[in-house]
Design an enzyme around this catalytic site. Structure first.
Site, short mmCIF file in Angstrom:
data_model
loop_
_atom_site.label_atom_id
_atom_site.label_comp_id
_atom_site.label_asym_id
_atom_site.label_seq_id
_atom_site.Cartn_x
_atom_site.Cartn_y
_atom_site.Cartn_z
N ARG A 1 0.86 -1.19 0.00
CA ARG A 1 0.00 0.00 0.00
C ARG A 1 0.89 1.24 0.00
O ARG A 1 1.65 1.45 0.94
CB ARG A 1 -0.89 0.00 1.23
CG ARG A 1 -1.86 1.18 1.36
CD ARG A 1 -2.60 1.12 2.69
NE ARG A 1 -3.28 -0.15 2.88
CZ ARG A 1 -3.76 -0.58 4.05
NH1 ARG A 1 -3.62 0.17 5.14
NH2 ARG A 1 -4.37 -1.76 4.13
N HIS B 1 1.70 -2.04 5.68
CA HIS B 1 1.52 -2.42 4.28
C HIS B 1 2.51 -1.69 3.37
O HIS B 1 2.90 -2.23 2.33
CB HIS B 1 0.09 -2.09 3.83
CG HIS B 1 -0.95 -3.08 4.27
ND1 HIS B 1 -1.27 -4.20 3.55
CD2 HIS B 1 -1.76 -3.08 5.35
CE1 HIS B 1 -2.23 -4.86 4.16
NE2 HIS B 1 -2.55 -4.21 5.27
N ASP C 1 -3.57 -8.38 3.38
CA ASP C 1 -4.91 -8.61 3.90
C ASP C 1 -5.54 -9.69 3.02
O ASP C 1 -5.59 -9.53 1.79
CB ASP C 1 -5.77 -7.35 3.83
CG ASP C 1 -5.28 -6.25 4.77
OD1 ASP C 1 -4.52 -6.55 5.70
OD2 ASP C 1 -5.68 -5.08 4.56
N GLU D 1 -7.22 -7.82 13.70
CA GLU D 1 -7.80 -7.96 12.36
C GLU D 1 -7.56 -9.38 11.86
O GLU D 1 -6.41 -9.75 11.58
CB GLU D 1 -7.18 -6.96 11.39
CG GLU D 1 -7.42 -5.50 11.78
CD GLU D 1 -6.74 -4.51 10.85
OE1 GLU D 1 -5.93 -4.93 9.99
OE2 GLU D 1 -7.02 -3.30 10.97
N HIS E 1 -5.31 -9.70 8.55
CA HIS E 1 -4.05 -8.95 8.42
C HIS E 1 -2.85 -9.80 8.87
O HIS E 1 -2.77 -10.20 10.03
CB HIS E 1 -4.18 -7.69 9.29
CG HIS E 1 -2.99 -6.78 9.28
ND1 HIS E 1 -3.05 -5.49 8.83
CD2 HIS E 1 -1.71 -6.95 9.69
CE1 HIS E 1 -1.87 -4.91 8.96
NE2 HIS E 1 -1.04 -5.78 9.49
#
Length: 269
Positions: free
Chosen positions: A106, A151, A158, A240, A243
């Site tokens: 990301r 990320h 994810d 999460e 994740h």
């Protein structure tokens, strides 16, 4: 110096300044985009069987619009992380499952987009699905949004499990009626994933991987994903279920900002 010479000299100086400014502007505009280091790869070049649903390329995410920096719906990771996912996929395929990734590398500009959105308290368009029980003023304090993301270092992903054979996913249409991400599976948005108890990016404590309220098939699905990935070097973020970060990270202290596109990888793989 004559008055005419002074005028001519002043004019020449102004022209030179204008040319310099124009050149600087052109240089700034022509500045090339950052590229990925050589150890970054497209996941589908390592394992083309892993499914990809890159949510931030689409408007179906907690912001409600495509996110800055996602030029293509592509999973990019450091090679060790991608190869570990390939090993996990081989194990899961034998059990009738496939991995599906929602997000991989990301860029920092995407994280900045999240921060701007979180600071805009009037933008609540996706609240009903992604954070129905969370006040938007609490997103930073509760850890749902941060100014940096693992990320951006390239080894975090994810993901979820999909039972084979896969079923066609229903497309998301902006403006459609939204259902809470923790609603029963047959009520929340269908995305072909097995039932994990919540949807992806659900801002709720029910998303905690080992939340004791999540039992039965939902818990079994989470544990299958967790045990498969942890056996291969991934570490789960406890808050999460989707994740995971491959350890040791190739770039533990660097937050990259190259766009998510094949062009960022040109000449690398």
């Amino acid at each position: 110096m004559t008055r005419l010479s002074t005028v001519v000299r002043g004019f020449a100086t102004a022209v030179a300044a204008l040319l310099a400014a124009t050149t600087a502007s052109a240089t700034a505009q022509a500045k090339p985009e950052p590229r990925a280091p050589r150890d970054f790869v497209a996941l589908n070049s390592v394992d083309p069987t892993i499914l990809q649903e890159i949510r931030y390329f689409t408007p179906h995410n907690f912001v409600g619009e495509p996110i800055d920096g996602y030029r293509q719906p592509l999973c990019i990771l450091t090679r060790p992380a991608a190869e570990a996912l390939h090993a996990a996929q081989r194990k899961l395929l034998r059990q009738g499952y496939s991995l599906k990734v929602y997000d991989c590398y990301r860029p920092q500009r995407a994280v900045d987009h999240f921060v701007r959105w979180a600071e805009d308290l009037d933008d609540q368009r996706m609240k009903a699905e992604f954070y129905p029980n969370v006040d938007k003023t609490r997103l930073f304090a509760d850890g749902y949004i941060a100014e940096k993301s693992g990320h951006s270092r390239g080894s975090t992903v994810d993901l979820t499990l999909v039972e084979l054979p896969t079923k066609p996913a229903r497309p998301y249409h902006p403006g459609q009626s939204l259902t809470p991400c923790f609603a029963p599976e047959d009520e929340r948005f269908p995305d072909t994933s097995v039932d994990m108890g919540t949807g992806y990016d659900c801002f709720d404590t029910l998303s905690h991987t080992l939340d004791p309220r999540v039992q039965g098939e939902q818990r079994a699905n989470r544990l299958l994903l967790k045990s498969t990935l942890e056996d291969l070097g991934f570490v789960n973020l406890a808050e999460e279920w989707w994740h995971y970060t491959f350890k040791p990270e190739a770039h533990p202290d660097t937050y990259f900002d190259f766009p998510v596109s094949r062009r960022s990888l040109t000449g690398h793989n």
